[in-house]
Write an enzyme that holds these catalytic residues in place. Structure first.
Site, short mmCIF file in Angstrom:
data_model
loop_
_atom_site.label_atom_id
_atom_site.label_comp_id
_atom_site.label_asym_id
_atom_site.label_seq_id
_atom_site.Cartn_x
_atom_site.Cartn_y
_atom_site.Cartn_z
N CYS A 24 -19.85 54.34 -5.25
CA CYS A 24 -20.32 53.50 -6.35
C CYS A 24 -19.34 52.34 -6.46
O CYS A 24 -18.27 52.37 -5.88
CB CYS A 24 -20.35 54.27 -7.68
SG CYS A 24 -21.56 55.61 -7.73
N GLY A 126 -16.56 57.76 -7.78
CA GLY A 126 -15.91 58.96 -7.27
C GLY A 126 -16.71 60.20 -7.62
O GLY A 126 -17.89 60.14 -7.95
#
Length: 491
Positions: A24, A126
């Protein structure tokens, strides 16, 4: 030895199904009159890190405003009307690829909640390796979860903290979580950034006209004309307010172990990660690969676009000419599905086509960045043979991927990783190449500027190649210290 089963037909012809998918991207701005517009531009630059959804939350010193959408940044945040609904001099944004949780609107970040001490928005790059365990505890304690994202766990931990200051609540939440994270958060008058204790996921501080920027990669600074200030350190929390940038170190010092896949695959080639040019590192991976496994060949052909820098390095080190033997069509979406098997088999040619003039009658070396399940490699090798290649040698500019990731990379289950279930010769036969070779772990570290891997204190997080997971994997293997203490208290 377990052999890989044949993939489903719809996966076989979907090139994107055989790639490592991005994690992301996060972006934050403090103190700029066009904070939301800058955030949208930053997310454009980080689009490669997630294409499923995007969101922005802004604060105008009185209220928080949120716009969250499924799809690409440009599909929604290029509209001035959308940006006008995000007033304020502070904002955070997020590009999503769903490594945890479904692709639905309620999972789109940044997530926001009104707490007793004020509004709180958070965006996360993460994966938390104890999120499921913590979620169960939170729900048993009365929490009502609105999403299936592990990021919501952070929101609830902040909400449940009894510390009076928001930053102390935030730090308390960080002490509960495990795994990999780069976080940007927005509160009443503060932009907060945090990086996990090992620095697995990247986070960077920038500056534009006296305003502060947090972002996953330097390429997002370049797009808005901001300058790079420094990397956020592993285990560091930064609090940005009108008073400036305050640095907190709430964790015991540890040796940094950033994710090596940022250099292999994820980061944009024009980014600088941990002081290293991603483009130059990838070229050097090709150089090392040529030194380790150079076949007799006439031409070096990259698998576009990810294999291009390594192929350039391979060509320069070997003296074998570099040619664009595969042409990529950049205007094909991922959702094109033909109704019949026969037509669907032609789908690979929509995205990649052979440049016959550079292939026919030649011994070629195909260079790519990685091999996951191998299905794309099968189609590419066949395409080269159909274009008249005399020999097809396949070279991968990273070691074999033998272990799954739990830190934000969407890898298949281990049994679907070709290198985890096949020998080198079996992989060569599977993809149909005349020869196959991978860059060694030592070669990868040499490309990074090290003499080799320090097995006692590894310089990077490289578990996909080595099986050396640097953190606890509580959701996979056992109880957290928090659970054990709760059990002890109950007894």
């Amino acid at each position: 030895m377990t052999m890989q089963s044949t993939p489903k037909s719809e996966d076989w012809f979907d090139l994107e199904a055989d790639r490592l998918h991005e994690e992301c991207g996060v972006f934050g701005v403090f103190g700029h009159p066009e904070a939301a517009a800058l955030t949208a531009l930053g997310l454009h630059a980080l689009q490669h890190r997630g294409q499923e959804a995007a969101g922005i939350v802004s604060f105008d010193n009185q209220r928080f405003h949120a716009e969250r959408r499924l799809g690409l940044v440009g599909d929604h945040f290029s509209d001035a009307r959308v940006i006008s609904r995000l007033p304020g001099r502070q904002s955070i944004g997020h590009n999503r690829y769903s490594t945890t949780g479904e692709t639905i609107l309620r999972n789109v970040q940044p997530l926001f909640a009104e707490l007793d001490s004020g509004g709180f928005a958070v965006a996360h790059n993460g994966n938390l390796t104890n999120a499921q365990t913590l979620r169960k505890e939170l729900v048993r304690a009365g929490a009502i979860c609105q999403s299936t994202s592990d990021t919501e766990v952070i929101l609830h931990l902040v909400a449940q903290s009894r510390r009076p200051r928001m930053i102390d609540r935030f730090v308390n939440a960080l002490r509960e979580i495990e795994g990999a994270y780069a976080l940007v958060a927005l509160t009443d008058g503060k932009l907060i950034g945090a990086r996990d204790p090992l620095g697995i996921r990247p986070l960077i501080l920038g500056e534009l006209d006296g305003c502060h920027i947090l972002t996953s990669e330097t390429c997002a600074l370049d797009i808005i004309g901001a300058k790079y200030v420094r990397d956020i350190d592993n285990g560091e929390v930064v609090v940005i307010s009108e008073a400036g940038v305050q640095s907190l170190r709430p964790f015991p010092p540890q040796k940094m172990r950033p994710c090596i896949f940022e250099f292999v695959y994820f980061a944009r080639p024009d980014s600088i990660v941990q002081g290293k040019s991603v483009y130059e590192v990838r070229k050097q991976m090709g150089v090392e690969l040529a030194r380790e496994s150079l076949p007799e060949a006439d031409v070096i052909v990259p698998v576009p676009d990810s294999g291009v820098p390594a192929a350039i390095g391979f060509s320069q080190a070997s003296g074998i000419p570099f040619e664009l033997g595969i042409i990529r069509n950049h205007y094909v979406g991922r959702t094109f599905i033909q109704p019949t098997q026969g037509v669907r088999e032609l789908g690979v040619r929509m995205k990649h086509s052979a440049n016959r003039s550079q292939i026919e009658g030649k011994r070629i070396v195909l260079v790519d960045d990685s091999l996951v399940r191998g299905t794309t490699s099968v189609k590419i090798v066949k395409m080269m043979r159909d274009a008249g290649a005399k020999e097809v040698h396949f070279r991968l500019a990273c070691p074999p991927i033998t272990h799954s990731d739990f830190y934000g990379i969407d890898t298949p289950e281990r049994e679907k990783l070709l290198a985890a279930t096949h020998t080198l010769e079996q992989m060569r036969e599977f993809i149909g190449a005349d020869s196959l070779a991978f860059l060694s772990v030592g070669g990868l570290y040499r490309a990074m500027g090290y003499e080799g891997r320090d097995d006692l204190r590894p310089q990077f997080t490289d578990h996909c190649f080595t099986g050396d997971y640097p953190t606890l994997l509580t959701d996979m293997i056992g109880e957290t210290p928090r659970q054990l203490s709760l059990i002890a208290e109950a007894s």
